[in-house]
Design a protein around this motif. Structure first.
Motif, mmCIF file in Angstrom:
data_model
loop_
_atom_site.group_PDB
_atom_site.id
_atom_site.type_symbol
_atom_site.label_atom_id
_atom_site.label_comp_id
_atom_site.label_asym_id
_atom_site.label_seq_id
_atom_site.Cartn_x
_atom_site.Cartn_y
_atom_site.Cartn_z
ATOM 1 N N GLN A 126 0.819 -1.206 0.000
ATOM 2 C CA GLN A 126 0.000 0.000 0.000
ATOM 3 C C GLN A 126 0.857 1.262 0.000
ATOM 4 O O GLN A 126 0.538 2.241 -0.655
ATOM 5 N N ILE A 127 1.959 1.224 0.753
ATOM 6 C CA ILE A 127 2.800 2.417 0.850
ATOM 7 C C ILE A 127 3.619 2.628 -0.423
ATOM 8 O O ILE A 127 3.777 3.749 -0.895
ATOM 9 N N LEU A 128 4.129 1.544 -0.987
ATOM 10 C CA LEU A 128 4.961 1.669 -2.178
ATOM 11 C C LEU A 128 4.160 1.947 -3.441
ATOM 12 O O LEU A 128 4.684 2.535 -4.387
ATOM 13 N N ASN A 129 2.912 1.537 -3.475
ATOM 14 C CA ASN A 129 2.054 1.768 -4.639
ATOM 15 C C ASN A 129 0.802 2.531 -4.228
ATOM 16 O O ASN A 129 -0.291 1.997 -4.252
ATOM 17 N N PRO A 130 0.951 3.793 -3.846
ATOM 18 C CA PRO A 130 -0.235 4.531 -3.409
ATOM 19 C C PRO A 130 -1.157 4.809 -4.587
ATOM 20 O O PRO A 130 -0.718 5.008 -5.714
ATOM 21 N N SER A 131 -2.440 4.786 -4.301
ATOM 22 C CA SER A 131 -3.425 5.052 -5.346
ATOM 23 C C SER A 131 -4.175 6.345 -5.052
ATOM 24 O O SER A 131 -5.374 6.403 -5.171
ATOM 25 N N VAL A 132 -3.421 7.353 -4.680
ATOM 26 C CA VAL A 132 -4.021 8.647 -4.356
ATOM 27 C C VAL A 132 -3.958 9.537 -5.581
ATOM 28 O O VAL A 132 -2.905 9.739 -6.180
ATOM 29 N N LYS A 133 -5.114 10.053 -5.968
ATOM 30 C CA LYS A 133 -5.169 10.998 -7.069
ATOM 31 C C LYS A 133 -5.468 12.365 -6.485
ATOM 32 O O LYS A 133 -6.394 12.523 -5.699
ATOM 33 N N THR A 134 -4.678 13.313 -6.861
ATOM 34 C CA THR A 134 -4.884 14.655 -6.344
ATOM 35 C C THR A 134 -5.341 15.563 -7.465
ATOM 36 O O THR A 134 -4.987 15.373 -8.630
ATOM 37 N N LYS A 135 -6.100 16.542 -7.113
ATOM 38 C CA LYS A 135 -6.582 17.528 -8.073
ATOM 39 C C LYS A 135 -6.112 18.888 -7.589
ATOM 40 O O LYS A 135 -6.383 19.277 -6.458
ATOM 41 N N PHE A 136 -5.380 19.550 -8.433
ATOM 42 C CA PHE A 136 -4.859 20.865 -8.083
ATOM 43 C C PHE A 136 -5.778 21.936 -8.640
ATOM 44 O O PHE A 136 -6.156 21.907 -9.803
ATOM 45 N N THR A 137 -6.127 22.876 -7.826
ATOM 46 C CA THR A 137 -6.885 24.039 -8.279
ATOM 47 C C THR A 137 -6.158 25.280 -7.792
ATOM 48 O O THR A 137 -5.613 25.312 -6.695
ATOM 49 N N VAL A 138 -6.163 26.244 -8.656
ATOM 50 C CA VAL A 138 -5.465 27.488 -8.352
ATOM 51 C C VAL A 138 -6.477 28.617 -8.454
ATOM 52 O O VAL A 138 -7.340 28.601 -9.330
ATOM 53 N N PRO A 139 -6.401 29.600 -7.544
ATOM 54 C CA PRO A 139 -7.316 30.731 -7.695
ATOM 55 C C PRO A 139 -7.013 31.487 -8.987
ATOM 56 O O PRO A 139 -5.872 31.731 -9.329
ATOM 57 N N GLY A 140 -8.043 31.762 -9.711
ATOM 58 C CA GLY A 140 -7.889 32.438 -11.008
ATOM 59 C C GLY A 140 -8.261 31.486 -12.125
ATOM 60 O O GLY A 140 -8.142 30.277 -12.017
ATOM 61 N N ASN A 141 -8.708 32.057 -13.231
ATOM 62 C CA ASN A 141 -9.200 31.220 -14.328
ATOM 63 C C ASN A 141 -8.106 30.783 -15.288
ATOM 64 O O ASN A 141 -8.228 29.746 -15.924
ATOM 65 N N ALA A 142 -7.042 31.538 -15.434
ATOM 66 C CA ALA A 142 -6.032 31.234 -16.442
ATOM 67 C C ALA A 142 -5.383 29.880 -16.199
ATOM 68 O O ALA A 142 -5.272 29.040 -17.110
ATOM 69 N N ALA A 143 -4.969 29.611 -14.980
ATOM 70 C CA ALA A 143 -4.302 28.351 -14.683
ATOM 71 C C ALA A 143 -5.277 27.180 -14.781
ATOM 72 O O ALA A 143 -4.937 26.124 -15.326
ATOM 73 N N ASN A 144 -6.499 27.355 -14.297
ATOM 74 C CA ASN A 144 -7.485 26.276 -14.368
ATOM 75 C C ASN A 144 -7.880 25.983 -15.809
ATOM 76 O O ASN A 144 -8.064 24.821 -16.180
ATOM 77 N N ASP A 145 -8.026 27.040 -16.633
ATOM 78 C CA ASP A 145 -8.328 26.821 -18.049
ATOM 79 C C ASP A 145 -7.202 26.044 -18.729
ATOM 80 O O ASP A 145 -7.444 25.134 -19.523
ATOM 81 N N PHE A 146 -5.965 26.391 -18.399
ATOM 82 C CA PHE A 146 -4.818 25.693 -18.971
ATOM 83 C C PHE A 146 -4.828 24.213 -18.575
ATOM 84 O O PHE A 146 -4.600 23.326 -19.405
ATOM 85 N N MET A 147 -5.109 23.919 -17.306
ATOM 86 C CA MET A 147 -5.142 22.531 -16.844
ATOM 87 C C MET A 147 -6.280 21.759 -17.519
ATOM 88 O O MET A 147 -6.118 20.592 -17.894
ATOM 89 N N ASN A 148 -7.428 22.392 -17.694
ATOM 90 C CA ASN A 148 -8.548 21.726 -18.373
ATOM 91 C C ASN A 148 -8.194 21.416 -19.826
ATOM 92 O O ASN A 148 -8.533 20.347 -20.342
ATOM 93 N N LYS A 149 -7.521 22.348 -20.511
ATOM 94 C CA LYS A 149 -7.120 22.114 -21.925
ATOM 95 C C LYS A 149 -6.113 20.963 -21.987
ATOM 96 O O LYS A 149 -6.175 20.117 -22.872
ATOM 97 N N MET A 150 -5.201 20.889 -21.014
ATOM 98 C CA MET A 150 -4.217 19.814 -21.016
ATOM 99 C C MET A 150 -4.869 18.466 -20.785
ATOM 100 O O MET A 150 -4.524 17.478 -21.418
ATOM 101 N N ASN A 151 -5.863 18.414 -19.879
ATOM 102 C CA ASN A 151 -6.566 17.157 -19.613
ATOM 103 C C ASN A 151 -7.394 16.719 -20.805
ATOM 104 O O ASN A 151 -7.497 15.533 -21.117
ATOM 105 N N ASN A 152 -8.020 17.661 -21.496
ATOM 106 C CA ASN A 152 -8.854 17.324 -22.648
ATOM 107 C C ASN A 152 -8.004 16.906 -23.855
ATOM 108 O O ASN A 152 -8.408 16.023 -24.607
ATOM 109 N N ASN A 153 -6.852 17.513 -24.053
ATOM 110 C CA ASN A 153 -6.009 17.196 -25.203
ATOM 111 C C ASN A 153 -5.146 15.958 -24.945
ATOM 112 O O ASN A 153 -4.744 15.304 -25.880
ATOM 113 N N GLY A 154 -4.810 15.695 -23.706
ATOM 114 C CA GLY A 154 -3.894 14.605 -23.398
ATOM 115 C C GLY A 154 -4.585 13.366 -23.135
ATOM 116 O O GLY A 154 -4.770 12.352 -23.539
#
Length: 154
Positions: A126-154
């Motif tokens: 469990q420790i060596l293979n953690p299955s934790v998914k984190t979601k980063f959010t930043v105040p402001g729209n520019a960074a969040n828009d960029f992350m959404n475009k990266m997730n949709n394109n990738g």
């Protein structure tokens, strides 16, 4: 020949002195039986004196105050005060459980059970293979828009 007889007599007397008397054996059996009955009746209880020893406290009053601050129900049987064993163990493990919940939100209960049963292989997995998914959010729209475009394109 006489020396041997004297030696055997001395050995017999030593055995009599070192072996417990019948009364001592009976009292030991009675004490063991009473302890066994008490253990069966109160197998899931912890005395306040045991809490004092386990937590390295000074007095029973301190242990009683700690139990009340942790909302543990103190039950009085005869001359002793008892606390439920599971509630006591959970209060001791509470900081550890909370840390596991933060680190491993999806499987903290399995990991805690592995710690309690000393299942080292499962803990390491469990420790060596953690299955934790984190979601980063930043105040402001520019960074969040960029992350959404990266997730949709990738």
């Amino acid at each position: 020949m006489e020396k041997r007889k004297k030696q055997t007599k001395l050995k017999i007397e030593e055995k009599k002195l070192t072996s417990p008397s019948i009364q001592q054996q009976q009292s030991t059996v009675v004490d063991d039986t009473i302890a066994e009955i008490n253990n069966k009746l109160l197998y899931d209880k912890v005395t306040l004196t045991d809490i004092v020893k386990a937590m390295n406290m000074k007095t029973l009053r301190t242990a009683l105050r700690w139990c009340k601050s942790k909302s543990l129900t103190v039950i009085k049987f005869g001359n002793e005060n008892y606390v439920n064993l599971i509630d006591f163990q959970l209060q001791l493990d509470k900081p550890f459980i909370e840390a596991l919940m933060l680190k491993y939100p999806n499987n903290w209960a399995e990991l805690y059970h592995s710690y309690k049963t000393l299942d080292w292989a499962k803990i390491a997995g469990q420790i060596l293979n953690p299955s934790v998914k984190t979601k980063f959010t930043v105040p402001g729209n520019a960074a969040n828009d960029f992350m959404n475009k990266m997730n949709n394109n990738g």
